[in-house]
Design an enzyme around this catalytic site. Sequence first.
Site, PDB file in Angstrom:
ATOM      1  CB  THR A  34      23.211  21.815  37.408  1.00  0.00           C
ATOM      2  OG1 THR A  34      22.731  21.914  36.071  1.00  0.00           O
ATOM      3  CG2 THR A  34      24.137  22.988  37.681  1.00  0.00           C
ATOM      4  CG  ASP A  53      15.563  17.048  32.964  1.00  0.00           C
ATOM      5  OD1 ASP A  53      16.743  17.384  32.768  1.00  0.00           O
ATOM      6  OD2 ASP A  53      14.780  17.674  33.704  1.00  0.00           O
ATOM      7  CG  ASP A  83      24.234  24.660  33.802  1.00  0.00           C
ATOM      8  OD1 ASP A  83      23.326  23.886  34.071  1.00  0.00           O
ATOM      9  OD2 ASP A  83      25.279  24.726  34.479  1.00  0.00           O
ATOM     10  CB  ILE A 137      25.046  21.105  32.727  1.00  0.00           C
ATOM     11  CG1 ILE A 137      26.316  21.628  32.053  1.00  0.00           C
ATOM     12  CG2 ILE A 137      25.424  20.195  33.909  1.00  0.00           C
ATOM     13  CD1 ILE A 137      27.271  22.359  33.000  1.00  0.00           C
ATOM     14  CG  ASP A 138      20.152  15.829  33.036  1.00  0.00           C
ATOM     15  OD1 ASP A 138      19.354  16.478  33.752  1.00  0.00           O
ATOM     16  OD2 ASP A 138      20.105  14.588  32.925  1.00  0.00           O
ATOM     17  CG  ASP A 178      19.490  19.366  30.816  1.00  0.00           C
ATOM     18  OD1 ASP A 178      20.211  20.332  31.132  1.00  0.00           O
ATOM     19  OD2 ASP A 178      18.828  18.713  31.647  1.00  0.00           O
TER      20      ASP A 178
HETATM   21  N1  A2P Z   1      10.924  17.371  42.070  1.00  0.00           N
HETATM   22  C1  A2P Z   1      11.608  16.860  41.064  1.00  0.00           C
HETATM   23  N2  A2P Z   1      11.353  15.615  40.649  1.00  0.00           N
HETATM   24  C2  A2P Z   1      12.044  15.076  39.637  1.00  0.00           C
HETATM   25  N3  A2P Z   1      13.036  15.734  38.967  1.00  0.00           N
HETATM   26  C3  A2P Z   1      13.343  16.983  39.327  1.00  0.00           C
HETATM   27  C4  A2P Z   1      12.649  17.611  40.397  1.00  0.00           C
HETATM   28  N4  A2P Z   1      13.154  18.843  40.553  1.00  0.00           N
HETATM   29  C5  A2P Z   1      14.101  19.000  39.602  1.00  0.00           C
HETATM   30  N5  A2P Z   1      14.245  17.888  38.863  1.00  0.00           N
HETATM   31  C6  A2P Z   1      15.142  17.673  37.725  1.00  0.00           C
HETATM   32  O1  A2P Z   1      15.816  16.460  37.770  1.00  0.00           O
HETATM   33  C7  A2P Z   1      16.966  16.572  36.924  1.00  0.00           C
HETATM   34  C8  A2P Z   1      18.118  15.856  37.532  1.00  0.00           C
HETATM   35  O2  A2P Z   1      17.796  14.546  37.563  1.00  0.00           O
HETATM   36  P1  A2P Z   1      18.602  13.579  38.515  1.00  0.00           P
HETATM   37  O3  A2P Z   1      18.203  13.925  39.912  1.00  0.00           O
HETATM   38  O4  A2P Z   1      18.151  12.237  38.068  1.00  0.00           O
HETATM   39  O5  A2P Z   1      20.023  13.844  38.253  1.00  0.00           O
HETATM   40  C9  A2P Z   1      17.268  18.008  36.779  1.00  0.00           C
HETATM   41  O6  A2P Z   1      17.137  18.366  35.444  1.00  0.00           O
HETATM   42  C10 A2P Z   1      16.250  18.664  37.655  1.00  0.00           C
HETATM   43  O7  A2P Z   1      15.766  19.811  37.108  1.00  0.00           O
HETATM   44  P2  A2P Z   1      16.521  21.205  37.323  1.00  0.00           P
HETATM   45  O8  A2P Z   1      17.347  21.408  36.115  1.00  0.00           O
HETATM   46  O9  A2P Z   1      15.460  22.183  37.432  1.00  0.00           O
HETATM   47  O10 A2P Z   1      17.355  21.065  38.579  1.00  0.00           O
HETATM   48 MG    MG Z   2      18.257  18.312  33.603  1.00  0.00          MG
HETATM   49 MG    MG Z   3      20.295  21.298  33.034  1.00  0.00          MG
HETATM   50 MG    MG Z   4      18.757  22.673  35.826  1.00  0.00          MG
END
Ligand code: A2P
Ligand code: MG
Ligand code: MG
Ligand code: MG
Length: 354
Positions: A140, A296, A47, A137-138, A135
């Site tokens: 992760t 995201d 990331d 890495i989306d 982002d």
């Molecule tokens: N409570 C939540 N509801 C929805 N999305 C979230 C929640 N917590 C974190 N995310 C984020 O969802 C994204 C991943 O999406 P998906 O589940 O569709 O793969 C990540 O970027 C993550 O953020 P983070 O980078 O803070 O982990």
């Molecule tokens: Mg993300």
């Molecule tokens: Mg990310």
């Molecule tokens: Mg993240």
Amino acid sequence: MTTLYLRELEIAQLAVQRAAQLTKRVFHETAKGTVSKDDASPVTIGDFGAQALIIAALRHNFPADAVVAEEEAAPLRADPALRDRIWELVRSTKLEDVGAEGLLGGGVRDVDAMLEVIDRGGSKGGRVGRVWAIDPIDGTKGFLRGGQYAVCLGLLVDGDVKVGVLGCPNLPVDDAAPLTADIGANQTDDEGRGVLFSAVVGQGATSRPLGPGALKEGKKIAMKAVTDMASASFCESVEAGHSNQSDSAQIAQKLGITKPSVRMDSQAKYGSIARGAGDIYLRLPTSKTYQEKIWDHAAGDLIVREAGGQVTDTTGARLDFGVGRTLANNKGVVAAPAAVHGQVIKAVREVLKL
Ligand SMILES: Nc1ncnc2c1ncn2[C@@H]1O[C@H](COP(=O)(O)O)[C@@H](O)[C@H]1OP(=O)(O)O
Ligand SMILES: [Mg+2]
Ligand SMILES: [Mg+2]
Ligand SMILES: [Mg+2]
């Protein structure tokens, strides 16, 4: 008209391609240098490294633009060993095509410049001017699990997404490849994998192989028409905490969807429905307080809309990227072919009592 944002598109595509080369190296390492952030979510050397390379390319080409990026360098300043592992990756990741690498400005000067460039992603965003949303890495968690992930870059101008690029190293190159139930697990980036989705406002959406050579012309992509809900399915997060699954089951029932949801991490979901491999992206709020982040959704929002879809929140309102680093005005996401989007929103509103 056709030249609008052409340079932004080219730089964004190359920057994502280069960053994905870095994440792919980390994907194949067992020790991914994982640290836990304040909100308990993971971040890896991949990331940080990908964010450094993307912002460096943007600063070289568009020095006046603001950048909203997910990560910050504080954990690396506190951990020199981690910092040095990332520097080694950043220093040694280059595009094979020398001309393309030159367009990106040739990487980052030294370790201090790397920390500085990572922290250049702290803009507040907003309604005015040019803002890149990154982002690195989306997904992760998917990246760590060996599932899907995406390197994501979008350009907002006065709050609207104008350019969107998604690099998905673990998705099939073939737009027609069906989404199998195991798409979210045990993925590779072997031969035949790795796709780059792109869109420019008003100019449609495309897909092309992600690399490692010079980028070839993209092929136009389009969403698949949903003519019969019985043969459609939702595309949802793998993480139970990111999309409410009992609500989703009730919405499916109302619509007459009987197939199980396809579960995969990251904005790979947007790319998958945009090219007609999946049908409907559903992201239902799981908490009253969570605000979706602009990085995201920015690239995926434009790619789906340019492929013939509509993207809104659960009330049917367009996603508002102009209110800062989060989508504070929106709850959840519903992305579907334009012809059925209204029908899906109706069911969502009934179940969520909106
Ligand atoms: N409570 C939540 N509801 C929805 N999305 C979230 C929640 N917590 C974190 N995310 C984020 O969802 C994204 C991943 O999406 P998906 O589940 O569709 O793969 C990540 O970027 C993550 O953020 P983070 O980078 O803070 O982990
Ligand atoms: Mg993300
Ligand atoms: Mg990310
Ligand atoms: Mg993240």
